[in-house]
Design a protein around this motif. Structure first.
Motif, mmCIF file in Angstrom:
data_model
loop_
_atom_site.group_PDB
_atom_site.id
_atom_site.type_symbol
_atom_site.label_atom_id
_atom_site.label_comp_id
_atom_site.label_asym_id
_atom_site.label_seq_id
_atom_site.Cartn_x
_atom_site.Cartn_y
_atom_site.Cartn_z
ATOM 1 N N ARG A 165 0.743 -1.276 -0.066
ATOM 2 C CA ARG A 165 0.093 0.076 0.052
ATOM 3 C C ARG A 165 0.981 1.451 0.051
ATOM 4 N N ILE A 166 0.354 2.349 -0.446
ATOM 5 C CA ILE A 166 1.034 3.704 -0.322
ATOM 6 C C ILE A 166 0.182 4.850 0.205
ATOM 7 N N THR A 167 0.929 5.657 1.047
ATOM 8 C CA THR A 167 0.307 6.776 1.540
ATOM 9 C C THR A 167 0.970 7.903 1.077
ATOM 10 N N VAL A 168 0.187 8.928 0.373
ATOM 11 C CA VAL A 168 0.877 10.014 -0.110
ATOM 12 C C VAL A 168 0.890 11.369 0.945
ATOM 13 N N LEU A 169 1.812 12.021 0.949
ATOM 14 C CA LEU A 169 1.761 13.276 1.928
ATOM 15 C C LEU A 169 2.250 14.440 0.851
ATOM 16 N N ASN A 170 1.440 15.367 1.015
ATOM 17 C CA ASN A 170 1.697 16.769 0.212
ATOM 18 C C ASN A 170 1.326 17.961 1.344
ATOM 19 N N PHE A 171 2.567 18.681 1.229
ATOM 20 C CA PHE A 171 2.112 19.781 2.300
ATOM 21 C C PHE A 171 2.020 19.364 3.716
ATOM 22 N N GLY A 172 2.618 18.281 4.209
ATOM 23 C CA GLY A 172 2.178 17.793 5.383
ATOM 24 C C GLY A 172 0.823 17.250 5.886
ATOM 25 N N LYS A 173 0.142 16.796 4.558
ATOM 26 C CA LYS A 173 -1.209 16.178 4.829
ATOM 27 C C LYS A 173 -1.231 14.891 3.962
ATOM 28 N N VAL A 174 -2.250 14.127 4.655
ATOM 29 C CA VAL A 174 -2.331 12.945 3.719
ATOM 30 C C VAL A 174 -3.248 13.090 2.597
ATOM 31 N N ILE A 175 -2.790 12.938 1.381
ATOM 32 C CA ILE A 175 -3.753 13.457 0.403
ATOM 33 C C ILE A 175 -4.415 12.104 -0.248
ATOM 34 N N ALA A 176 -3.828 10.853 -0.072
ATOM 35 C CA ALA A 176 -4.133 9.707 -0.745
ATOM 36 C C ALA A 176 -3.572 8.459 -0.034
ATOM 37 N N SER A 177 -4.293 7.475 -0.139
ATOM 38 C CA SER A 177 -3.934 6.060 0.629
ATOM 39 C C SER A 177 -4.543 5.038 -0.364
ATOM 40 N N GLY A 178 -3.845 4.116 -0.546
ATOM 41 C CA GLY A 178 -4.389 2.982 -1.502
ATOM 42 C C GLY A 178 -3.431 1.789 -1.855
ATOM 43 N N SER A 179 -3.817 0.929 -2.670
ATOM 44 C CA SER A 179 -2.851 0.144 -3.341
ATOM 45 C C SER A 179 -2.031 1.134 -4.363
ATOM 46 N N PRO A 180 -0.723 0.357 -4.882
ATOM 47 C CA PRO A 180 -0.202 1.154 -5.786
ATOM 48 C C PRO A 180 -0.864 1.521 -7.014
ATOM 49 N N ALA A 181 -1.636 0.704 -7.610
ATOM 50 C CA ALA A 181 -2.582 0.936 -8.577
ATOM 51 C C ALA A 181 -3.467 2.180 -8.159
ATOM 52 N N GLU A 182 -4.055 2.294 -7.464
ATOM 53 C CA GLU A 182 -4.882 3.247 -7.140
ATOM 54 C C GLU A 182 -4.260 4.678 -6.840
ATOM 55 N N VAL A 183 -2.979 4.412 -6.255
ATOM 56 C CA VAL A 183 -2.297 5.656 -5.921
ATOM 57 C C VAL A 183 -1.975 6.400 -7.248
ATOM 58 N N GLN A 184 -1.454 5.483 -8.250
ATOM 59 C CA GLN A 184 -0.816 5.878 -9.401
ATOM 60 C C GLN A 184 -1.682 6.664 -10.409
ATOM 61 N N GLN A 185 -3.029 6.428 -10.118
ATOM 62 C CA GLN A 185 -4.149 6.913 -10.916
ATOM 63 C C GLN A 185 -4.777 8.126 -10.292
ATOM 64 N N ASN A 186 -4.275 8.375 -9.057
ATOM 65 C CA ASN A 186 -5.159 9.400 -8.248
ATOM 66 C C ASN A 186 -4.923 10.966 -8.996
ATOM 67 N N PRO A 187 -5.807 11.428 -9.452
ATOM 68 C CA PRO A 187 -5.743 12.914 -9.970
ATOM 69 C C PRO A 187 -4.640 13.957 -8.815
ATOM 70 N N ALA A 188 -5.288 13.622 -7.538
ATOM 71 C CA ALA A 188 -4.611 14.602 -6.544
ATOM 72 C C ALA A 188 -2.988 14.345 -6.341
ATOM 73 N N VAL A 189 -2.676 13.117 -6.478
ATOM 74 C CA VAL A 189 -1.427 12.601 -6.413
ATOM 75 C C VAL A 189 -0.560 13.050 -7.631
ATOM 76 N N ILE A 190 -1.234 12.950 -8.938
ATOM 77 C CA ILE A 190 -0.551 13.343 -10.067
ATOM 78 C C ILE A 190 -0.418 14.885 -9.972
ATOM 79 N N GLU A 191 -1.518 15.623 -9.416
ATOM 80 C CA GLU A 191 -1.216 17.010 -9.374
ATOM 81 C C GLU A 191 -0.029 17.395 -8.454
ATOM 82 N N ALA A 192 0.036 16.584 -7.337
ATOM 83 C CA ALA A 192 1.073 16.967 -6.295
ATOM 84 C C ALA A 192 2.341 16.764 -6.852
#
Ligand SMILES: Nc1ncnc2c1ncn2[C@@H]1O[C@H](COP(=O)(O)OP(=O)(O)OP(=O)(O)O)[C@@H](O)[C@H]1O
Length: 342
Positions: free
Chosen positions: A243-270
């Motif tokens: 699983r992957i948890t994504v931080l941006n500016f000190g906040k968790v913006i996404a959390s999920g499987s690698p495939a989910e995180v890879q396609q998450n628009p918030a992650v791409i934008e970060a």
């Protein structure tokens, strides 16, 4: 794909109960909020990657989890044994966090350069078994036995990480990749239940990275250690993380499987900037090839954008060293204390 809606890929080691739990962790440096209400759960037996752009708060989080920083708010709890009692790690000193069963490596390698490979690991292993410096100085029988046991355990760990035959080399003479392995051996010497790896592949070449990815998986599967991994190399992350948890500016913006995180628009934008998700989606439409979606290329793009070239990586490491000076001081203080490896 936030923490509340994440799905867990079948067949991965992600179904376990939590072993380490952070809830609402907030860390401020003056007016700067480094971590803002961060909650995260490491499940027993899994590899959870923590990713995010530079300055997102990843190392700050590790420093809170391991007692280097004391967050202003939030709780950090660890359960050493399944079904056992929960121990609060918040405010606990780094060497006591280590003794409880949570070990770590650092982004900037911190070996005892003048000591041998074996001695580097032995120092950490001895803190696990010895009854303290006085006992060592007096040469008490139980300490001699403990020292032998630590030496034996250290050799086992060195063999495990692939450094057999290099025990008597001076640590600074090792290749960069081997120094990274040595750091992992040292962190393993205290028999942790949880291992936190802070950019274990930073500065290594592609073949060293591959070897380190395999080692991380072996630590997880063969030693049964739950792993929290900070890593900028997206290929490595995607290849080892459950699983992957994504931080941006000190906040968790996404959390999920690698495939989910890879396609998450918030992650791409970060990673790529605002509007990137739409651009990629449009490009995907233009490509007109459903079998080769552009979105699948995001990690490649992320790698190009966020993984510095070797020279820049050195600068980044220097910058980190400066930012992390306080952490280094605390950790070095605990070197002198009784943890040895931290
Ligand atoms: N000791 C400190 N004093 C002041 N600010 C700090 C300190 N430690 C971290 N910060 C700040 O907190 C923020 C998060 O830094 P942190 O090192 O945790 O980010 P990171 O995600 O690990 O970054 P990187 O990927 O570059 O290592 C940054 O703005 C950093 O400058």
């Amino acid at each position: 794909m936030t923490a509340s809606t994440e799905t867990v890929p079948a067949g991965t080691a992600t179904g376990g109960e939590p072993v380490l739990r952070a809830q609402g962790v907030t860390l401020r440096f003056g007016g700067l909020t480094s971590l803002d209400q961060v909650s995260l759960e490491l499940r027993r037996g899994e590899i959870l990657a923590v990713i995010g752009p530079n300055g997102a708060g990843k190392t700050s989080l590790f420093n809170c989890l391991t007692g280097v920083y004391l967050p202003q708010q939030g709780s950090i709890d660890f359960q050493a044994e399944p079904g056992g009692s929960w121990l609060s790690l918040r405010g606990r000193k780094p060497h006591l966090v280590n003794r409880a069963g949570v070990s770590r490596t650092f982004q900037n390698i911190r070996l005892f350069n003048a000591l041998t490979v074996l001695e580097n690991v032995q120092i950490a292993a001895e803190t696990r078994v010895s009854s303290g410096p006085v006992g060592v100085m007096l040469g008490l029988p139980q300490n001699n036995k403990a020292a032998r046991s630590a030496r034996h355990h250290s050799r086992e760990m060195l063999e495990f990480v692939g450094l057999r035959g290099k025990e008597s080399l001076i640590a600074s003479g090792l290749s960069y990749g081997d120094q990274r392995r040595l750091e992992i051996a040292r962190a393993l010497a205290s028999d942790p239940q949880v291992l936190l790896l802070d950019e274990p592949a930073a500065g290594t070449n592609p073949s060293e990275k591959l070897g380190l990815a395999q080692l991380i998986q072996r630590v997880n599967t063969e030693l049964g250690i739950s792993i929290l991994l900070i890593e900028h190399d997206m290929r490595l992350v995607m290849s080892v993380a459950n699983r992957i948890t994504v931080l941006n500016f000190g906040k968790v913006i996404a959390s999920g499987s690698p495939a989910e995180v890879q396609q998450n628009p918030a992650v791409i934008e970060a990673y790529l900037g605002s509007g990137a998700a739409e651009e990629l989606a449009a490009a995907e439409g233009d490509a007109g090839d459903a079998g080769d979606p552009v979105i699948a290329a995001v990690p490649e793009q992320v790698v190009r954008d966020v993984v510095p070239e070797p020279a820049a990586a050195d600068e980044a490491a220097d910058a980190d060293q400066a930012v992390d000076a306080e952490a280094a001081d605390v950790a070095d203080a605990s070197d002198a204390d009784e943890e040895g490896s931290k």
